[in-house]
Design an enzyme around this catalytic site. Structure first.
Site, PDB file in Angstrom:
ATOM      1  N   GLU A  68     -11.803  40.636 -10.188  1.00 47.43           N
ATOM      2  CA  GLU A  68     -12.820  40.270 -11.165  1.00 47.43           C
ATOM      3  C   GLU A  68     -12.717  41.303 -12.273  1.00 47.43           C
ATOM      4  O   GLU A  68     -13.284  42.387 -12.189  1.00 47.43           O
ATOM      5  CB  GLU A  68     -14.227  40.287 -10.563  1.00 47.43           C
ATOM      6  CG  GLU A  68     -15.233  39.711 -11.551  1.00 47.43           C
ATOM      7  CD  GLU A  68     -16.555  40.458 -11.678  1.00 47.43           C
ATOM      8  OE1 GLU A  68     -17.503  39.900 -12.236  1.00 47.43           O
ATOM      9  OE2 GLU A  68     -16.648  41.623 -11.236  1.00 47.43           O
ATOM     10  N   ASP A 110     -14.712  43.299  -6.946  1.00 43.98           N
ATOM     11  CA  ASP A 110     -15.789  43.319  -7.934  1.00 43.98           C
ATOM     12  C   ASP A 110     -15.498  44.346  -9.024  1.00 43.98           C
ATOM     13  O   ASP A 110     -15.108  45.478  -8.728  1.00 43.98           O
ATOM     14  CB  ASP A 110     -17.089  43.680  -7.190  1.00 43.98           C
ATOM     15  CG  ASP A 110     -18.333  43.425  -8.012  1.00 43.98           C
ATOM     16  OD1 ASP A 110     -18.518  42.275  -8.433  1.00 43.98           O
ATOM     17  OD2 ASP A 110     -19.108  44.360  -8.234  1.00 43.98           O
TER      18      ASP A 110
END
Ligand code: GLC
Length: 523
Positions: A261, A199
């Protein structure tokens, strides 16, 4: 998959958003036993792996991206035993498992942050507490979700949170933070996961001077996307972290993988995350944000292939995820959006490298735009007082069967209602309704995935159409496949002698491929 390299270089990875995939318990929220019960569906669809969004203990201020304990499962989703059973069950079904790791911040309910607030100096040094300017925060940085990126605590100091105030940012210059996350990776690697989705991989290191955002930044670029000279996105120091993670992952047998990401649209910069001693792949957001336009898609494809070749990383392709408006809606919605989404699936699945599918796209689901404000849960909606509608519309629980909500998502009759309401119109889009319909989106995905598995993986793409042509046409080798996508407004001529392997819409008797349609031919 046809490649001989590691599986992740050309895998089709299906994103399971656990709270909206399958609810075994009847509380209206999906869970890990629900995912286990649907593994046969995923194996039958023909994907290679699944990526699960966070299922760790969390107050759910940001749907689980506010992690309170990285080594357990939230009771909402099940138990650690369920996670083990899911990993084993997936492997038995021939599927790899990727879990989500959220290293930029923890939940404010994490033991570290609680200790920090209680005055523990070592715990405090793991976060980014700074003195303010008088009564003002240390600087004017804004949260990605809206509002200030700083929140004041009792002693008058402020802590940084690039996202919600319940998601305090960690200080990645602190070796304890580095060591902790490497240990968390080992925890899940030891349990058998095949990889990690990382993330906010572009955001962990901040300019230590905490300067104001420079005036050189383009205000037209969305707040979560990197730009040159940015004080917290895509800073060079972040790469040290990924080199450390790579050493951890490489110490394990099997082809474990990491996907970043990183909202970095410049491929020269993105490629740095994919150096041989860093991460394996990254989501291709430049492709995701391309509007329905042949030039835009061709540019995104060319930039991807040219940009990643120098580092030897495979391309990845993605159209939707849990943070963006579903692509059938972005491409126009309704009949037009459905046609284009079908064509986009054939385009994406013909490209060299790996593919990410977001749950429900194989059913043709659209963004749900009429969720009542009172039911919306995205902090992006809440922190902007609704000025930004947020991401709940792409997170509505998916329909499996039956003619009324909960459409088999929860046991029927359900004890609870799905955590976000499902449109009645989804009765036509359930897995049950689509599975034996030869013209359904689900049938198209299954068939295309099957052809892809036999013929396509990594390899070459050679354009047969000219730049600027509204019809994209390219040849794939190996695989000997020609993909044609009509992004123009007029029907397009295709070779009348060729028999398509698959089409997103019928080719007319006149040999014309309709606008918003795609076809694959054997070369
Ligand atoms: C990532 C996630 C998103 C989350 C944010 C903060 O962008 O995909 O859902 O809100 O990080 O963790």
């Amino acid at each position: 998959m046809t490649g001989s390299g590691p599986w992740w270089r050309d895998a089709v990875i299906y994103q399971v958003y656990p709270r909206s995939f399958a609810d075994s318990g009847g509380d209206g929220i999906g869970d890990l036993p629900g995912v286990i019960s649907r593994l046969p569906y995923l194996a039958g669809l023909g994907v290679d792996a699944i990526w699960l969004n966070p299922f760790y203990p969390s107050p759910q201020a940001d749907a689980g991206y506010d992690v309170a304990d990285h080594r357990d499962v939230d009771p909402l989703f099940g138990t650690l035993g369920d996670a083990d059973a899911l990993i084993a069950g997936a492997h038995a079904a021939g599927l790899k498992i990727i879990v989500d790791i959220v290293p930029n911040h923890t939940s404010s309910a994490h033991a570290w942050f609680r200790a920090a607030l209680a005055g523990d100096a070592a715990a405090r040094a793991r976060y980014l507490f700074r003195p303010g300017n008088g009564d003002a925060p240390p600087n004017g940085w804004r949260s990605v979700f809206g509002g200030p990126a700083w929140t004041r605590v009792e002693d008058g100091s402020w802590y940084l949170h690039l996202f919600d105030s319940a998601q305090p940012d960690l200080d990645w210059t602190n070796p304890e933070v580095v060591a902790e996350f490497e240990d968390v990776l080992r925890f899940w690697l030891d349990r058998g996961v095949d990889g990690f989705r990382i993330d906010v991989a572009h955001g962990l290191r901040k300019d230590p001077a905490f300067p104001e955002l420079p005036a050189t930044l383009d205000p037209g670029v969305p707040v979560h996307i990197a730009q040159p000279g940015h004080p917290f996105w895509d800073r060079d120091e972040v790469h040290e972290i990924w080199r450390g993670w790579r050493r951890v992952v490489d110490a394990y047998p099997g082809d474990r993988t990491m996907v970043a990401e990183a909202w970095v649209l410049d491929f020269a910069r993105l490629g740095r995350y994919l150096a041989a001693d860093e991460l394996h792949t990254a989501f291709n957001f430049a492709f995701l944000v391309a509007p329905w336009d042949a030039r835009a898609f061709r540019t995104a494809i060319d930039d991807t292939l040219a940009g990643l070749a120098p580092v030897g990383a495979p391309a990845t392709w993605v159209l939707s995820n849990h943070d963006v408006i579903r692509h059938a809606t972005r491409y126009g919605g309704g009949v037009t959006g459905q046609a284009r989404a079908r064509a986009a699936a054939l385009l994406m699945l013909a490209l060299p490298g790996g593919v990410y599918l977001y749950q429900g796209e194989e059913l043709g689901l659209e963004e749900v735009t009429d969720i009542p404000d009172a039911l919306r849960q995205d902090p992006n909606f809440l922190r902007t007082n609704g000025a930004e509608r947020g991401r709940d519309g792409c997170r509505v629980p998916i329909p499996w069967s039956g003619s009324a909500p909960p459409f088999g998502f929860s046991p029927d009759p359900s004890a609870g209602t799905p955590w976000l309401p499902q449109p009645q119109s989804w009765a036509e889009l359930t897995v049950e309704a689509q599975q034996s319909d030869p013209d359904s989106m689900l049938t198209l995905y299954r068939a295309a995935l099957e052809i892809r598995r036999d013929r396509l993986g990594e390899g070459e793409l050679e354009w047969l159409s000219e730049p600027g042509d509204p019809v994209l046409c390219f040849r794939r080798t190996p695989g000997d496949l020609i993909c044609v996508v009509n992004m123009g407004d007029e029907p397009a001529e295709v070779d009348p002698r060729a028999t398509p392997l698959i089409t997103s819409a019928p080719i007319g008797a006149d040999g014309l491929l309709p606008p918003g349609a795609a076809a694959w031919f054997a070369d």
